[in-house]
Design a protein around this motif. Structure first.
Motif, PDB file in Angstrom:
ATOM      1  N   HIS A  31     -50.295  52.775 -91.251  1.00 30.50           N
ATOM      2  CA  HIS A  31     -49.865  53.446 -92.477  1.00 30.50           C
ATOM      3  C   HIS A  31     -49.511  52.436 -93.570  1.00 30.50           C
ATOM      4  CE1 HIS A  31     -49.805  57.609 -91.138  1.00 30.50           C
ATOM      5  NE2 HIS A  31     -49.487  57.120 -89.947  1.00 30.50           N
ATOM      6  N   SER A  64     -43.444  57.363 -96.903  1.00 29.21           N
ATOM      7  CA  SER A  64     -43.254  58.787 -97.147  1.00 29.21           C
ATOM      8  C   SER A  64     -43.306  59.498 -95.799  1.00 29.21           C
ATOM      9  CB  SER A  64     -44.376  59.300 -98.052  1.00 29.21           C
ATOM     10  OG  SER A  64     -44.499  60.688 -97.948  1.00 29.21           O
ATOM     11  N   ALA A  65     -42.353  60.367 -95.544  1.00 35.39           N
ATOM     12  CA  ALA A  65     -42.360  61.132 -94.291  1.00 35.39           C
ATOM     13  C   ALA A  65     -43.633  61.968 -94.199  1.00 35.39           C
ATOM     14  CB  ALA A  65     -41.131  62.035 -94.212  1.00 35.39           C
ATOM     15  N   ARG A  66     -44.109  62.452 -95.324  1.00 31.17           N
ATOM     16  CA  ARG A  66     -45.336  63.252 -95.341  1.00 31.17           C
ATOM     17  C   ARG A  66     -46.513  62.410 -94.838  1.00 31.17           C
ATOM     18  NH1 ARG A  66     -46.219  67.951 -97.123  1.00 31.17           N
ATOM     19  NH2 ARG A  66     -44.382  68.010 -98.444  1.00 31.17           N
ATOM     20  N   ASP A  67     -46.566  61.131 -95.244  1.00 34.27           N
ATOM     21  CA  ASP A  67     -47.640  60.247 -94.778  1.00 34.27           C
ATOM     22  C   ASP A  67     -47.534  59.976 -93.272  1.00 34.27           C
ATOM     23  OD1 ASP A  67     -48.675  60.091 -97.332  1.00 34.27           O
ATOM     24  OD2 ASP A  67     -47.796  58.119 -97.757  1.00 34.27           O
ATOM     25  N   GLY A  70     -46.915  64.174 -91.661  1.00 28.47           N
ATOM     26  CA  GLY A  70     -47.648  65.314 -92.167  1.00 28.47           C
ATOM     27  C   GLY A  70     -46.794  66.348 -92.870  1.00 28.47           C
ATOM     28  N   HIS A  71     -45.485  66.122 -92.938  1.00 28.51           N
ATOM     29  CA  HIS A  71     -44.582  67.038 -93.638  1.00 28.51           C
ATOM     30  C   HIS A  71     -43.293  66.296 -93.960  1.00 28.51           C
ATOM     31  CE1 HIS A  71     -42.158  67.472 -89.966  1.00 28.51           C
ATOM     32  NE2 HIS A  71     -43.327  67.481 -89.338  1.00 28.51           N
ATOM     33  N   GLY A  72     -42.480  66.921 -94.777  1.00 21.73           N
ATOM     34  CA  GLY A  72     -41.195  66.323 -95.163  1.00 21.73           C
ATOM     35  C   GLY A  72     -41.247  65.812 -96.587  1.00 21.73           C
ATOM     36  N   ASP A  73     -40.107  65.913 -97.266  1.00 18.67           N
ATOM     37  CA  ASP A  73     -40.033  65.451 -98.646  1.00 18.67           C
ATOM     38  C   ASP A  73     -39.071  64.267 -98.780  1.00 18.67           C
ATOM     39  OD1 ASP A  73     -37.662  66.748 -98.212  1.00 18.67           O
ATOM     40  OD2 ASP A  73     -37.790  68.053 -99.964  1.00 18.67           O
ATOM     41  N   HIS A  74     -38.914  63.524 -97.695  1.00 14.07           N
ATOM     42  CA  HIS A  74     -38.013  62.377 -97.697  1.00 14.07           C
ATOM     43  C   HIS A  74     -38.801  61.107 -97.350  1.00 14.07           C
ATOM     44  CE1 HIS A  74     -38.229  63.818 -93.557  1.00 14.07           C
ATOM     45  NE2 HIS A  74     -37.876  62.603 -93.160  1.00 14.07           N
ATOM     46  N   ASN A  75     -38.087  59.985 -97.352  1.00 16.32           N
ATOM     47  CA  ASN A  75     -38.686  58.701 -97.002  1.00 16.32           C
ATOM     48  C   ASN A  75     -38.089  58.178 -95.706  1.00 16.32           C
ATOM     49  OD1 ASN A  75     -40.350  58.335 -99.364  1.00 16.32           O
ATOM     50  ND2 ASN A  75     -38.458  58.021-100.497  1.00 16.32           N
TER      51      ASN A  75
END
Length: 88
Positions: A31, A64-67, A70-75
């Motif tokens: 990542h 990024s948690a999303r990266d 696959g979900h989440g709006d935090h780091n």
């Protein structure tokens, strides 16, 4: 020991899946993250577990948690040895 990366640099984590101890979490492998600081110079944990002391720069890298998941709006910020990182 000079730092290879600076705050703001984008880095990619290694995709290597070693057959020994590593402090690079599986979920973070391959990542891209951003260096947000330095965490000092410490013996590389992978080798320390084998009784070998190799000091290396450790970086604080934010993802990024999303990266990662696959979900989440935090780091998520990880302390990662230089050996685990490459230029993006």
């Amino acid at each position: 020991m000079s730092e290879r990366y600076r705050t703001g640099d984008r880095v990619r984590t290694s995709t290597v899946d070693p057959d020994h101890h590593t402090r690079l979490p599986h979920y973070a492998r391959g990542h891209v993250g951003t260096v947000v600081g330095s965490d000092g110079v410490h013996p590389l944990a992978d080798l320390s577990a084998q009784g070998v002391q190799v000091p290396q720069q450790v970086y604080l890298v934010r993802f990024s948690a999303r990266d990662l998941f696959g979900h989440g709006d935090h780091n998520v910020t990880l302390s990662l040895w230089e050996e685990y990182l490459s230029d993006e």
